[in-house]
Design a protein around this motif. Structure first.
Motif, PDB file in Angstrom:
ATOM      1  N   ASN A   5       0.836  -1.204   0.000  1.00 33.03           N
ATOM      2  CA  ASN A   5       0.000   0.000   0.000  1.00 33.03           C
ATOM      3  C   ASN A   5       0.868   1.251   0.000  1.00 33.03           C
ATOM      4  OD1 ASN A   5      -2.157  -1.707   0.170  1.00 33.03           O
ATOM      5  ND2 ASN A   5      -3.183  -0.598   1.803  1.00 33.03           N
ATOM      6  N   GLY A   6       0.568   2.171  -0.922  1.00 35.36           N
ATOM      7  CA  GLY A   6       1.332   3.420  -0.990  1.00 35.36           C
ATOM      8  C   GLY A   6       2.632   3.312  -1.757  1.00 35.36           C
ATOM      9  N   LYS A   7       2.981   2.097  -2.197  1.00 37.22           N
ATOM     10  CA  LYS A   7       4.221   1.905  -2.959  1.00 37.22           C
ATOM     11  C   LYS A   7       3.957   2.137  -4.450  1.00 37.22           C
ATOM     12  CE  LYS A   7       6.550   0.344   0.652  1.00 37.22           C
ATOM     13  NZ  LYS A   7       7.395   1.254   1.412  1.00 37.22           N
ATOM     14  N   VAL A   8       5.004   2.545  -5.163  1.00 39.16           N
ATOM     15  CA  VAL A   8       4.884   2.845  -6.589  1.00 39.16           C
ATOM     16  C   VAL A   8       5.835   1.940  -7.381  1.00 39.16           C
ATOM     17  CG1 VAL A   8       5.129   4.649  -8.346  1.00 39.16           C
ATOM     18  CG2 VAL A   8       4.246   5.230  -6.072  1.00 39.16           C
ATOM     19  N   VAL A   9       5.281   1.289  -8.395  1.00 38.94           N
ATOM     20  CA  VAL A   9       6.026   0.281  -9.160  1.00 38.94           C
ATOM     21  C   VAL A   9       5.992   0.617 -10.655  1.00 38.94           C
ATOM     22  CG1 VAL A   9       6.193  -2.188  -9.712  1.00 38.94           C
ATOM     23  CG2 VAL A   9       5.348  -1.472  -7.456  1.00 38.94           C
ATOM     24  N   ILE A  10       7.162   0.688 -11.276  1.00 38.84           N
ATOM     25  CA  ILE A  10       7.253   0.855 -12.742  1.00 38.84           C
ATOM     26  C   ILE A  10       7.543  -0.509 -13.355  1.00 38.84           C
ATOM     27  CG2 ILE A  10       8.635   1.817 -14.634  1.00 38.84           C
ATOM     28  CD1 ILE A  10       9.134   4.298 -12.965  1.00 38.84           C
ATOM     29  N   VAL A  11       6.757  -0.872 -14.355  1.00 42.74           N
ATOM     30  CA  VAL A  11       6.960  -2.148 -15.056  1.00 42.74           C
ATOM     31  C   VAL A  11       7.116  -1.863 -16.545  1.00 42.74           C
ATOM     32  CG1 VAL A  11       6.022  -4.455 -15.551  1.00 42.74           C
ATOM     33  CG2 VAL A  11       5.502  -3.334 -13.353  1.00 42.74           C
ATOM     34  N   THR A  12       8.276  -2.172 -17.120  1.00 48.58           N
ATOM     35  CA  THR A  12       8.460  -1.986 -18.563  1.00 48.58           C
ATOM     36  C   THR A  12       7.948  -3.225 -19.301  1.00 48.58           C
ATOM     37  OG1 THR A  12      10.697  -2.914 -18.781  1.00 48.58           O
ATOM     38  CG2 THR A  12      10.529  -0.595 -18.099  1.00 48.58           C
ATOM     39  N   GLY A  13       7.458  -2.997 -20.514  1.00 52.35           N
ATOM     40  CA  GLY A  13       6.821  -4.100 -21.250  1.00 52.35           C
ATOM     41  C   GLY A  13       5.571  -4.544 -20.515  1.00 52.35           C
ATOM     42  N   GLY A  14       4.907  -3.574 -19.867  1.00 53.92           N
ATOM     43  CA  GLY A  14       3.767  -3.886 -19.007  1.00 53.92           C
ATOM     44  C   GLY A  14       2.466  -4.150 -19.747  1.00 53.92           C
ATOM     45  N   GLY A  15       2.473  -4.019 -21.059  1.00 48.28           N
ATOM     46  CA  GLY A  15       1.238  -4.143 -21.829  1.00 48.28           C
ATOM     47  C   GLY A  15       0.822  -5.548 -22.202  1.00 48.28           C
ATOM     48  N   SER A  16       1.712  -6.527 -22.037  1.00 46.16           N
ATOM     49  CA  SER A  16       1.339  -7.901 -22.400  1.00 46.16           C
ATOM     50  C   SER A  16       2.232  -8.912 -21.690  1.00 46.16           C
ATOM     51  CB  SER A  16       1.448  -8.106 -23.920  1.00 46.16           C
ATOM     52  OG  SER A  16       2.805  -8.063 -24.314  1.00 46.16           O
ATOM     53  N   GLY A  17       1.843 -10.171 -21.785  1.00 51.52           N
ATOM     54  CA  GLY A  17       2.667 -11.275 -21.290  1.00 51.52           C
ATOM     55  C   GLY A  17       3.043 -11.182 -19.827  1.00 51.52           C
ATOM     56  N   ALA A  27      -0.627  -4.571  -8.406  1.00 52.29           N
ATOM     57  CA  ALA A  27      -1.839  -3.775  -8.172  1.00 52.29           C
ATOM     58  C   ALA A  27      -2.767  -4.470  -7.176  1.00 52.29           C
ATOM     59  CB  ALA A  27      -2.558  -3.521  -9.496  1.00 52.29           C
ATOM     60  N   ARG A  28      -2.917  -5.792  -7.334  1.00 54.22           N
ATOM     61  CA  ARG A  28      -3.761  -6.549  -6.395  1.00 54.22           C
ATOM     62  C   ARG A  28      -3.234  -6.464  -4.973  1.00 54.22           C
ATOM     63  NH1 ARG A  28      -4.027 -10.670 -10.290  1.00 54.22           N
ATOM     64  NH2 ARG A  28      -2.684 -12.055  -9.085  1.00 54.22           N
ATOM     65  N   GLU A  29      -1.909  -6.334  -4.860  1.00 57.66           N
ATOM     66  CA  GLU A  29      -1.282  -6.255  -3.528  1.00 57.66           C
ATOM     67  C   GLU A  29      -1.349  -4.844  -2.941  1.00 57.66           C
ATOM     68  OE1 GLU A  29       0.021  -8.798  -1.752  1.00 57.66           O
ATOM     69  OE2 GLU A  29      -0.420 -10.274  -3.306  1.00 57.66           O
ATOM     70  N   GLY A  30      -1.867  -3.885  -3.725  1.00 62.04           N
ATOM     71  CA  GLY A  30      -2.074  -2.538  -3.188  1.00 62.04           C
ATOM     72  C   GLY A  30      -1.159  -1.446  -3.722  1.00 62.04           C
ATOM     73  N   ALA A  31      -0.214  -1.818  -4.599  1.00 63.44           N
ATOM     74  CA  ALA A  31       0.717  -0.817  -5.143  1.00 63.44           C
ATOM     75  C   ALA A  31       0.061  -0.019  -6.275  1.00 63.44           C
ATOM     76  CB  ALA A  31       1.978  -1.504  -5.669  1.00 63.44           C
ATOM     77  N   ALA A  32       0.581   1.187  -6.497  1.00 60.10           N
ATOM     78  CA  ALA A  32       0.223   1.953  -7.700  1.00 60.10           C
ATOM     79  C   ALA A  32       1.203   1.528  -8.787  1.00 60.10           C
ATOM     80  CB  ALA A  32       0.338   3.442  -7.435  1.00 60.10           C
ATOM     81  N   VAL A  33       0.688   1.146  -9.945  1.00 59.90           N
ATOM     82  CA  VAL A  33       1.509   0.553 -10.997  1.00 59.90           C
ATOM     83  C   VAL A  33       1.544   1.445 -12.233  1.00 59.90           C
ATOM     84  CG1 VAL A  33       1.741  -1.432 -12.544  1.00 59.90           C
ATOM     85  CG2 VAL A  33       1.014  -1.786 -10.188  1.00 59.90           C
ATOM     86  N   ILE A  34       2.748   1.622 -12.791  1.00 64.15           N
ATOM     87  CA  ILE A  34       2.897   2.335 -14.063  1.00 64.15           C
ATOM     88  C   ILE A  34       3.292   1.305 -15.114  1.00 64.15           C
ATOM     89  CG2 ILE A  34       4.218   4.072 -15.355  1.00 64.15           C
ATOM     90  CD1 ILE A  34       3.761   4.379 -11.630  1.00 64.15           C
ATOM     91  N   ALA A  35       2.368   1.052 -16.043  1.00 62.24           N
ATOM     92  CA  ALA A  35       2.619   0.089 -17.120  1.00 62.24           C
ATOM     93  C   ALA A  35       3.249   0.838 -18.297  1.00 62.24           C
ATOM     94  CB  ALA A  35       1.316  -0.571 -17.554  1.00 62.24           C
ATOM     95  N   VAL A  36       4.517   0.575 -18.532  1.00 58.74           N
ATOM     96  CA  VAL A  36       5.245   1.226 -19.628  1.00 58.74           C
ATOM     97  C   VAL A  36       5.280   0.269 -20.819  1.00 58.74           C
ATOM     98  CG1 VAL A  36       7.453   2.239 -20.338  1.00 58.74           C
ATOM     99  CG2 VAL A  36       6.686   2.462 -17.960  1.00 58.74           C
TER     100      VAL A  36
END
Length: 256
Positions: A5-17, A27-36
């Motif tokens: 909760n309250g954590k921010v995560v950047i994921v590259t290639g986040g659009g598939s696979g 996201a299910r665990e409570g983080a804010a996710v940036i899908a790059v």
């Protein structure tokens, strides 16, 4: 309350696979996710799925091999969220081509997308994490870093490079409470796997049967299974592991 909760995560290639599965898992665990993702619509679709499920996500279109794009993603993330806790370097391209058939441009594209992207994102994010008191980087490599197949010279070189880079960066930033680990998936059922099947002459069902039977565990992996390993590698509960190489391949690389 989840530790994410309250954590921010950047994921590259986040659009598939695998990237998509990683976004959903954090996201299910409570983080804010940036899908790059290089494809704007893919990243936006994942962010929309996550928002629909009641979690926080944003999508950013970027070419991970572009210094300007990487700087923009990191600056925009900080502008909106003010912090970055986890970086998952997952974006990759995988052309199947023997080294003698490959142009220099083709080689450079693989290295830029798969390996240089890890350097670029780490270079931007690590000072932010250090200032913030720590963080975690998870670099998605591949079993091709350990053993490979015909026609994967550039891909194997880039993935082997990720493992070595992971160890070096882990050492450089160990004192700043930043842990850097690598995850090496084996054969995983993703759009990338489907594309490689399409390029072959054999019918899809037959190839999938061969792939499944070739794994000691009896089947190829699912993206969610790799996402679990990524989450473990990034987790604050996993506080003593850095510079490690986590192989998640259904036993592929132990099989003589």
């Amino acid at each position: 309350m989840s530790s994410w909760n309250g954590k921010v995560v950047i994921v590259t290639g986040g659009g598939s696979g695998i990237g998509r599965a990683v976004c959903h898992r954090f996201a299910r665990e409570g983080a804010a996710v940036i899908a790059v993702d290089r494809h704007a619509e893919s990243g936006e679709a994942v962010a929309a799925e996550i928002a629909e499920a009641g979690s926080m996500a944003a999508a950013m279109q970027a070419d991970v091999s572009s210094e300007a794009d990487v700087k923009r993603v990191v600056a925009s993330t900080l502008e909106v969220y003010g912090r970055i806790d986890v970086l998952v370097n997952n974006a990759a391209v995988c052309p199947q081509m023997r080294i003698t058939d490959m142009s220099l441009q083709g080689w450079n594209e693989v290295i830029a997308n798969n390996l240089t992207s890890v350097f670029l994102f780490c270079r931007e994010v690590l000072p932010v994490m250090a200032q913030n008191g720590g963080g975690a980087v998870v670099n998605v490599s591949s079993v091709h870093a350990l053993a490979t197949l015909d026609g994967y010279s550039a891909y194997a070189a880039s993935k082997g490079g990720i493992v070595s880079l992971t160890r070096a960066v882990a050492l450089d930033y160990a004192k700043q409470k930043i842990r850097v680990n690598a995850v090496l998936p084996g054969a995983v059922h993703t759009p990338m796997l489907e594309r490689s099947i399409k390029s072959l002459d054999t019918p899809r069902e037959e190839i999938m049967k061969q792939w499944n039977e070739a794994q000691p565990i009896g089947r190829v992996g699912e993206a969610d299974e790799i996402a679990s390993v990524v989450l473990f590698a990034a987790s604050p509960d996993n506080s003593f592991m850095t510079g490690a190489v986590l192989v998640a391949d259904g036993g592929m690389t132990i099989d003589l």
